[in-house]
Design an enzyme around this catalytic site. Structure first.
Site, PDB file in Angstrom:
ATOM      1  N   ARG F 122       7.302  -2.973  -1.408  1.00  0.00           N
ATOM      2  CA  ARG F 122       7.379  -1.944  -0.373  1.00  0.00           C
ATOM      3  C   ARG F 122       8.598  -1.063  -0.588  1.00  0.00           C
ATOM      4  O   ARG F 122       9.339  -0.755   0.335  1.00  0.00           O
ATOM      5  CB  ARG F 122       7.465  -2.571   1.019  1.00  0.00           C
ATOM      6  CG  ARG F 122       6.363  -3.530   1.420  1.00  0.00           C
ATOM      7  CD  ARG F 122       4.980  -3.107   1.059  1.00  0.00           C
ATOM      8  NE  ARG F 122       4.262  -2.275   1.999  1.00  0.00           N
ATOM      9  CZ  ARG F 122       3.643  -2.705   3.086  1.00  0.00           C
ATOM     10  NH1 ARG F 122       3.705  -3.958   3.439  1.00  0.00           N
ATOM     11  NH2 ARG F 122       2.967  -1.898   3.845  1.00  0.00           N
ATOM     12  N   GLN F 127       5.825   3.500  -3.152  1.00  0.00           N
ATOM     13  CA  GLN F 127       4.956   3.783  -2.013  1.00  0.00           C
ATOM     14  C   GLN F 127       3.646   4.438  -2.396  1.00  0.00           C
ATOM     15  O   GLN F 127       2.616   4.211  -1.773  1.00  0.00           O
ATOM     16  CB  GLN F 127       5.693   4.671  -1.028  1.00  0.00           C
ATOM     17  CG  GLN F 127       6.304   3.892   0.097  1.00  0.00           C
ATOM     18  CD  GLN F 127       6.230   4.678   1.377  1.00  0.00           C
ATOM     19  OE1 GLN F 127       5.166   4.857   1.933  1.00  0.00           O
ATOM     20  NE2 GLN F 127       7.371   5.142   1.813  1.00  0.00           N
ATOM     21  N   ASP F 130       1.022   1.973  -3.072  1.00  0.00           N
ATOM     22  CA  ASP F 130       0.946   0.884  -2.109  1.00  0.00           C
ATOM     23  C   ASP F 130      -0.341   0.960  -1.294  1.00  0.00           C
ATOM     24  O   ASP F 130      -0.452   1.703  -0.324  1.00  0.00           O
ATOM     25  CB  ASP F 130       2.186   0.977  -1.212  1.00  0.00           C
ATOM     26  CG  ASP F 130       2.219  -0.107  -0.169  1.00  0.00           C
ATOM     27  OD1 ASP F 130       1.325  -0.961  -0.158  1.00  0.00           O
ATOM     28  OD2 ASP F 130       3.153  -0.101   0.643  1.00  0.00           O
ATOM     29  N   SER F 133      -0.280  -0.127   2.464  1.00  0.00           N
ATOM     30  CA  SER F 133       0.127   0.949   3.372  1.00  0.00           C
ATOM     31  C   SER F 133      -1.014   1.917   3.615  1.00  0.00           C
ATOM     32  O   SER F 133      -1.324   2.264   4.756  1.00  0.00           O
ATOM     33  CB  SER F 133       1.301   1.739   2.785  1.00  0.00           C
ATOM     34  OG  SER F 133       2.515   1.134   3.077  1.00  0.00           O
ATOM     35  N   TYR F 228       9.389  -6.997   5.139  1.00  0.00           N
ATOM     36  CA  TYR F 228       8.427  -7.801   5.894  1.00  0.00           C
ATOM     37  C   TYR F 228       9.137  -8.627   6.949  1.00  0.00           C
ATOM     38  O   TYR F 228      10.301  -8.978   6.794  1.00  0.00           O
ATOM     39  CB  TYR F 228       7.660  -8.730   4.963  1.00  0.00           C
ATOM     40  CG  TYR F 228       6.702  -7.990   4.062  1.00  0.00           C
ATOM     41  CD1 TYR F 228       5.566  -7.405   4.594  1.00  0.00           C
ATOM     42  CD2 TYR F 228       6.939  -7.883   2.697  1.00  0.00           C
ATOM     43  CE1 TYR F 228       4.687  -6.716   3.776  1.00  0.00           C
ATOM     44  CE2 TYR F 228       6.062  -7.197   1.874  1.00  0.00           C
ATOM     45  CZ  TYR F 228       4.935  -6.618   2.421  1.00  0.00           C
ATOM     46  OH  TYR F 228       4.059  -5.944   1.627  1.00  0.00           O
TER      47      TYR F 228
END
Ligand SMILES: NC(=O)c1ccc[n+]([C@@H]2O[C@H](COP(=O)([O-])OP(=O)(O)OC[C@H]3O[C@@H](n4cnc5c(N)ncnc54)[C@H](OP(=O)(O)O)[C@@H]3O)[C@@H](O)[C@H]2O)c1
Ligand SMILES: NC(=O)c1ccc[n+]([C@@H]2O[C@H](COP(=O)([O-])OP(=O)(O)OC[C@H]3O[C@@H](n4cnc5c(N)ncnc54)[C@H](OP(=O)(O)O)[C@@H]3O)[C@@H](O)[C@H]2O)c1
Ligand SMILES: NC(=O)c1ccc[n+]([C@@H]2O[C@H](COP(=O)([O-])OP(=O)(O)OC[C@H]3O[C@@H](n4cnc5c(N)ncnc54)[C@H](O)[C@@H]3O)[C@@H](O)[C@H]2O)c1
Ligand SMILES: NC(=O)c1ccc[n+]([C@@H]2O[C@H](COP(=O)([O-])OP(=O)(O)OC[C@H]3O[C@@H](n4cnc5c(N)ncnc54)[C@H](O)[C@@H]3O)[C@@H](O)[C@H]2O)c1
Lengths: 377, 95, 453, 453, 95, 377
Positions: F122, F127, F130, F133, F228
């Site tokens: 993350r 990103q 990802d 997400s 997280y």
């Protein structure tokens, strides 16, 4: 005076005509309120709620039908219910008076004063009793939700690390009460909204909600003194279709709300136009139940036509039954309250009143409503 | 007493000048500059005294030169300013 | 006595007209009327002066006025619209020279009281430097001479010497009762000083210089007024002097420079130090930001998480509209990871009803960035961090960013020098064209917006 | 001569300090410092005056200063915070009386040149009326005398006579070289005039009157300055005179009255006509609206379809926040049928992120309406139309409306006098407490918002 | 020349006064009024001349009266203004 | 280099791993793209679209499986597909490596370099690749829509002639990527939004979207270096439940998104709390598939528990398949693009890279991923 609130007969109808809060207000006005058992259950109101509000909950529907001085309900009575009504009673509900001549005759024969909720005039003063508005507004919201749920894309624009998702384009045809609420809801969700209506004054209303008005020159159109749209000539309708075709092809969601009061709605989206839309697009035909604005829409159903989803559910407000009940109930209450005689603690229908002139269809054994009478002759 | 009065006047004028020119939009900077430049041609009034005062040849020559130059400043300054401002007007109307 | 009173009352009237004129020149709606009013004031002042009983000979006056009027008229009418600024410089120079001459002429008119001599010396000095300074400015603007800053070794020293010489000569001139040679020396020195002062300044800074010289020509008129003992000269001259100074400062701010920086960048050594010193940040105030924005013709707004925290989206939209009204083009540069969730910026900007068309993706805005006058970074940090391009061992090295640093001026609106989500320092804040507007983004923007009158 | 120069330079300094002081008094952040600076200016002026070689006897001065200082100190320290305004009136009256005395004393000092006599007469007149006027104002404010406007038949005639008498007496006084009896007559007349001018004005308008009298006391000092030929008196007096007038006008606007209305409401007949004449509308400008809003402590905003058309919801929110910052309570009154679809206003206000808690339903806001300082009607028409209550044959008779007309002041923002959806005229626009702010609602509001500095 | 100078000064002061007091927030109206009222006590300077100038008894009496009254105006005016403004300060801090 | 794009096997999966636009970009990078026929159909992309983009459409799945150097897909391979893979091939998909040890072992044995899309770090740089997400964000949107459609009321406040409808209150538990998007969507629709998360820095993020953060003092919580949430102690969980109970009872819609990466999600809404809600309320349990945050939720189903609707559909992004495919496809493309060797025109996995260190599970016949290795030992 006894007011009877009936449970709706159709199994798919979740709304209740009167909610406990308003029942309580009626009791306070001095009325005796009879409620059929289970009336509010599907809208989230239990019999105990009604009892607490001061109403009497009765299991026997026939007793209420026969005994109440005023019957309050949503949908029109079935023909065989009419003889059960007390002579001289007031019956308030949707009636669809343009399409139900037999029912109207039966009501007149039974000497019932039948009030049609569709016929409440669209005047500023009558707005609080106007169920078409209240339910139409909820319909606008529901239609957008339905369309959005059926779409394979999200409505708002999103610029994300995984690329930019373009905003969906929603085209709303007919920007009356329901159409405007649809525009507002779609705007809220971040869609690009385009709208069209034959009444030119609506352009400003559309942009007041952030929507774009599609300009199509139809020549002279207009609206009735009640604010309803007049029927287009066949040439005008053709012009409109041409003008819309491109917009429809470019839209992800099309919502049609073009009704013409008391008449069959015009077909505005042809099969060809449906075919021009991208796969995955969605069309919502608000008027599907009364004939439909969209070619291929089926009342009460969601169908796929070449990759395009056409939603024709109908009875839209029913999907948000609790709010819809609350609003319909408020409309009924406001109507009763307006014509309630506080001294005598009873409803007094003064047929000279502008509002009642519009919505009372039968009275004293006759059809008293001008519009309906003209229709007959 | 004179210098005192003059100082007072100077002081007050300076304050007033400061107060007058505050928050002028930048589009007006140039015309404003040009317009106030025209005002500084007021030295013409002094020049007239020198040129016409009959203080001898040299003073007259200097005075006439000053009058000519100051007049250029005054006439040219006001006209140029007006031209600039007229242009603004047009641009706004055009929109 | 009666005429004198009349004249003086007329002078009061023209002063009032000048004041009104100046005030009205400050607003677009009334500026033209203001110019006219001030011209009326001038006319009144000139006409009543002619009534002065001290004036015995009108011929020469008429001659001078005629020559001046014709030249002024032709000059103002014939020049191209684009040549206006240098024309103003030229006129201004003539005004300064006129004051010099008036001061000079006084030497042949009145007694040589010390006070008079002081004022004469001042008229000559200020008038002279205004004259040559304006001429140089005119030359630079019209490209008659090179518009590059002219600098040479030891400049500072020469200039210091010049100032001292001027002071000395002026002092002797005054005590020595207007010695003629010293007079000529003074005139020559003032001329040289004007040239020396303006030559080292680049053509781009000329508008500021002209504005300053304009202020000086007002002061020259004021000094001349003291010399000839004429009150209207003093009042108008000092009005022009004061308003000119203020205007100069406003213009400097609009150019994002200090007056000292404009004037003495040539006097001092050429400043090269600031670029190398990392660690120098330039904080500014809302008002300064306003002046720059007011003058910008293209602005890109780069929002980040801070805009969301500050809930500044509505005032951002307002700023956009104000800029657009002002004739400026505004777009938004949206970095894909700006904010704390995908599409964070979209949610907020849609709420504020910013048109989708104005939202440009990163690549698109980056190609346009060098043409942007101002980039306003609103609570963004990582997404505009040039470390991603410049610093190889940065954890975000290689991430594409919005290259705001390529815009002419960058405003960064944040509360502190704190780092963003990625927790790394941002070299952008130390760049030469970056201005930090510290504070909650919403408050800062509100202040900027309020500056738009 | 040297001391004189010194004194005069010191006067220049104190004038500068007064100017700075006044400027700083205009902004909350610097006001206290401004007051201090202006006090310093006063100290300097007083101290250097004592250096004047014309002063031969300090004892009496010391006595006077001592008495005055003690009274002033005690007065300022001891009075209750709530009694401040009347205290200002009292002090102001003393200032006026002092100017009167200074003018009077000049008669025993200098030659009786016409100019001097004119200025003496002015000092006496203005000083005297300031004195008694302030005393009456003080009395009304402190309830020492009835705060009701005192009016009587023929008042207008008596006042006219008084003015004529004063002019005549003053003229004779000046031509007659300061006849002593005429002097006393003049003083008496000025006293009477002060009383006559202020008695007919109600207690509520006293702040405006005090501000005006304050301006007069400045003018009195200025006149005294001419009389004793003292420049600092002239400068400070005229500064106070001019700023006082401006302040008075600002205050009148804040009270939504014209100065003439305040001053002459008593002189003329009691105005009853406006209420009966339907058809008189009161348009105002954004600035006036600002002044009223700035002073309001509770405001209700009633939006209608016009807000939607103008897309003014965002700027409405901004206004709400500015008012709240200003310590004002803001709520929204939402009429159920406002707009063109159910919930139209909700959609817009939610877009602008107006808290749901601030949205009051019609019944709720109506009960609170009489306590509201200002109701701002933004593009609503039918939903605030009192015809629904007042005019029995109106098509909307009987419809519940938001009774904005019961608020102290009502602003109606719309573009014209056009009617709304229902197509009927709106008597609200003609009510006495209604002000029409014509123009697109968004533009009007933006202007109002900009007025909040 | 004197009256001319004085007129100029009067004119400039009036303009300056106008320019200085613009857009004052209404909360400051009363202190501003009170503060400028204190300035109008400048008549004290004139009064000192009368009281101490030795122009005879009557002038002195008048002068002393004027001095006393003007001093009340000055001292009281500044102090009251300061008290009012101090109150503002507190209210703001309190928030 | 051959890239193979497989059609998803599950009938209810509508998404495609790669859309034609990105396939075209890959072709431009110099790759040969093989697409299984019908791969994009349910997401709205026809085989012709792929062919036009320069990809080769092949009907035989097995040929692609066996031939491609890089396999691109959404869901993990079935165990029996693994042996069909080319040795040395790269396989990119969701893998669920914490719960599929056998699959991982098989992939290692086959000498496949398996990249787990769940394991993309993350970090700011990663990103764009990802998928958690991108898909989570869509899930947030979909969950609100589902809940709204199920609710008997509308979300926004409406003050109408027929009374005032109160705004619905939505409570979002867990404000990660999905939770935040849910908050944003609910806000857009006009609901009152309250949210809670154990990571305290989220409070600011919630209010940045106009939501209200519910403050519950849990003592020390925290997040891992990847952002997280760490698991709560049982005491903390108890505190949280108490703190939420009132809010849940007052809410019309509750949406839970509290997952703990690689672990079974905690039960946050107990049966008791469900019972405390008004009839007609709706709960959406995002985590239903992996165990559920809500007691009584059933993976893949919508159930009624005493008048409360509990939606546990799962695979939320699938409901907006076209957008979801576009985003997932962009994630895949960005991943390939990042590690593409332009000279050699092939994918080069540099296991020293931070991103690959996180997401490559098996390589060269071994399990190379630190986290997974630690799990095993
Ligand atoms: N988009 C996504 O899906 C997502 C998800 C999770 C994480 N991220 C990460 O978040 C970052 C996004 O970059 P970004 O540039 O938008 O944000 P950022 O790098 O986190 O910077 C935000 C800046 O805003 C400032 N700020 C905060 N509150 C403010 C206020 N009230 N007024 C003014 N300034 C304020 C802060 O500085 P001060 O404290 O000095 O004011 C901070 O430096 C990236 O690193 C991205 O990877 C993104
Ligand atoms: N709520 C519903 O469901 C619904 C549906 C249909 C009809 N209606 C009816 O609509 C009416 C609603 O009442 P209302 O008070 O909200 O609206 P209204 O009575 O129609 O009045 C709106 C006013 O806004 C002004 N306006 C329009 N554009 C403007 C702008 N850009 N800036 C400033 N002012 C502007 C207009 O005056 P100027 O032209 O002078 O500016 C107009 O008088 C009721 O009669 C209601 O019965 C309601
Ligand atoms: N006075 C009040 O307070 C009040 C209250 C409610 C509604 N109204 C008025 O009544 C109007 C009608 O409301 P409604 O929603 O019940 O109308 P409706 O359901 O009869 O029609 C829906 C919309 O479709 C439009 N339409 C008809 N033919 C069309 C065509 N061929 N193409 C496109 N659009 C077409 C109509 O103009 C209308 O706007 C409203 O717009 C409003 O102005 C007034
Ligand atoms: N660097 C980046 O660019 C980037 C990209 C995406 C996500 N992230 C970070 O990763 C974080 C995790 O994202 P995610 O949505 O995949 O997380 P997730 O799916 O693992 O968890 C969802 C949310 O539930 C929360 N949660 C866990 N236990 C809880 C409990 N008992 N009660 C309430 N809430 C609980 C978590 O804190 C998290 O916010 C994000 O919030 C973000 O900060 C960073």
């Amino acid at each position: 005076m006894q007011l009877g609130v009936l449970k709706e007969a159709q199994p798919q109808e979740n709304r209740a005509p009167m909610i406990p809060a308003d029942a309580k207000k009626l009791v306070r006005l001095g009325a005796e309120v009879l409620v059929e058992a289970g009336c509010g259950l599907r809208a989230g109101f239990s019999d105990e709620d009604y009892a607490e509000a001061g109403a009497t909950v009765r299991a026997e529907r026939s007793a209420i039908l026969a005994g109440a001085d005023v019957i309050l309900r949503l949908t029109r009575p079935s023909l065989d219910e009419v003889p059960a009504l007390k002579s001289g009673a007031v019956h308030v509900s949707y009636l669809d008076p343009f399409n139900e001549p037999e029912l109207i005759d039966a009501l007149a024969r039974q000497n019932v004063s039948a009030i049609s909720m569709e016929m409440i005039p669209r005047s500023t003063r009558a707005q609080k009793m106007d169920a078409l508005s209240s339910q139409g507004s909820l319909a606008g919201y529901v239609m957008v939700l339905k369309a959005t749920t059926a779409a394979p894309t999200i409505l708002p624009m999103m610029m994300t690390p995984a690329g930019t998702l373009k905003p969906a384009t929603i085209f709303v045809i007919g920007a009356g009460v329901a159409g405007l609420q649809a525009i507002a809801t779609a705007k809220r969700l971040g869609a690009k909204v385009v709208a069209f209506d034959t009444r030119s004054e609506v352009a400003e209303q559309v942009s007041s909600l952030g929507g774009k008005f599609l300009e199509i020159d139809l020549g002279e159109t207009g609206s009735t003194k009640d604010g309803y749209a007049v029927q287009l000539t066949p040439e005008q309708l053709e012009l409109q279709k041409q003008g819309q075709a491109k917009q429809i092809a470019e839209s992800d969601i099309v919502i049609t709300t073009a009704q013409l009061f008391g008449r069959k709605p015009p077909v505005l989206v042809t099969a060809e136009m449906v075919a021009s839309m991208r796969a995955g697009s969605v069309i919502v035909d608000m008027a599907a139940e009364s004939g439909g604005n969209v070619e291929g829409s089926i009342a009460g159903e969601t169908v796929q036509v070449g990759g395009v989803t056409i939603i024709g559910d109908g009875n839209w407000a029913n999907f948000v039954a609790r709010d819809a009940s609350q609003m319909y109930s408020a409309n009924l209450f406001n109507l009763l309250d307006e014509f309630w005689d506080e001294e005598a603690k009873e409803l007094r229908l003064d047929l000279d009143d502008d509002i009642l002139k519009g919505c009372v269809i039968t009275h004293g054994g006759e059809i008293v409503n001008e519009t309906i009478r003209q229709l007959r002759s | 007493m004179d210098p005192v009065f003059l100082t007072f006047i100077l002081m007050l004028s300076i304050f007033l000048g400061f107060e007058l020119i505050s928050k002028v939009p930048s589009t007006l900077h140039t015309p404003l500059m040009s317009g106030s430049n025209a005002i500084s041609g007021i030295t013409l009034v002094g020049a007239i005294g020198s040129a016409g005062g009959g203080f001898g040849q040299l003073a007259t020559v200097l005075g006439v030169g000053a009058v000519a130059l100051a007049t250029i400043n005054v006439v040219g300054g006001y006209l140029v300013t007006d031209r600039m401002l007229a242009m603004f007007k047009k641009k706004e109307d055009g929109k | 006595m009666n005429t004198l009173l009349l004249i003086n009352l007329a002078y009061v009237v023209s002063a009032v007209l000048f004041i009104f004129g100046l005030k009205q020149l400050g607003s677009a709606a009334t500026a033209r009327r203001g110019n006219f009013i001030s011209a009326c004031g001038m006319l009144i002042a000139v006409v009543v002066t002619l009534l002065d009983q001290g004036i015995v000979d009108f011929r020469w006056i008429a001659l001078g006025v005629a020559i001046g009027a014709v030249i002024g008229l032709l000059g103002a009418r014939l020049i191209a619209m684009t040549a206006m600024p240098e024309m103003v410089a030229l006129f201004n120079g003539f005004g300064g020279l006129a004051s010099l001459l008036v001061g000079w002429a006084v030497l042949y008119e009145a007694d040589h009281a010390t006070f008079t001599l002081v004022t004469v010396a001042l008229s000559i000095l200020i008038g002279g430097l205004t004259f040559t300074g304006s001429m140089v400015a005119w030359g630079k603007l019209s490209e008659t001479i090179s518009s590059k800053p002219l600098q040479f070794a030891g400049q500072q020293f020469v200039n210091g010497l010049l100032v001292l010489t001027i002071l000395a000569v002026a002092a002797v001139f005054i005590t020595d009762q207007a010695n003629a040679e010293l007079l000529y020396a003074l005139i020559a020195l003032s001329f040289i000083f004007g040239v020396m002062a303006v030559m080292p300044i680049g053509g781009g800074d000329m508008p500021v210089v002209i504005s300053l010289l304009n202020s000086y020509s007002g002061l020259a008129a004021c000094a001349a007024g003291f010399a000839v003992n004429n009150i209207i000269l003093i009042v108008s001259g000092s009005l022009v002097g004061a308003s000119g100074i203020i205007l100069t400062q406003i213009m400097c701010k609009a150019m994002n420079r200090s007056l000292a920086n404009v004037l003495f960048s040539g006097f001092g050594t050429v400043k090269t130090s600031t670029t190398t010193i990392e660690g120098e940040i330039n904080p500014i105030e809302a008002q300064d930001a306003y002046f720059i924005l007011e003058a910008a013709s293209s602005v890109v707004i780069v929002p980040g998480y801070g805009m969301a925290v500050a809930q500044a989206q509505h005032v951002v939209k307002e700023l956009q509209e104000l800029l657009e009204e002002n004739g400026c083009e505004v777009v938004y540069g949206i970095h894909p990871v700006a904010g704390r969730m995908p599409g964070h910026m979209n949610v907020l900007l849609a709420e504020a009803d910013v048109s989708y068309d104005l939202l440009l993706e990163m690549d698109e805005i980056n190609t346009r960035m060098p043409n942007m006058d101002v980039a306003i970074v609103i609570g963004a940090n990582d997404v505009v961090n040039p470390a991603a391009k410049e610093i190889e061992d940065s954890p975000i090295y290689g991430m594409p960013i919005i290259s705001v640093d390529q815009a002419k001026t960058v405003f960064v609106l944040k509360r502190s020098m704190a780092s963003g989500f990625a927790g790394i320092d941002n070299p952008l804040f130390f760049k030469e064209n970056t201005r930090m507007l510290f504070g909650d983004a919403r408050q800062s923007l509100t202040q900027v917006v309020r500056e738009f009158e």
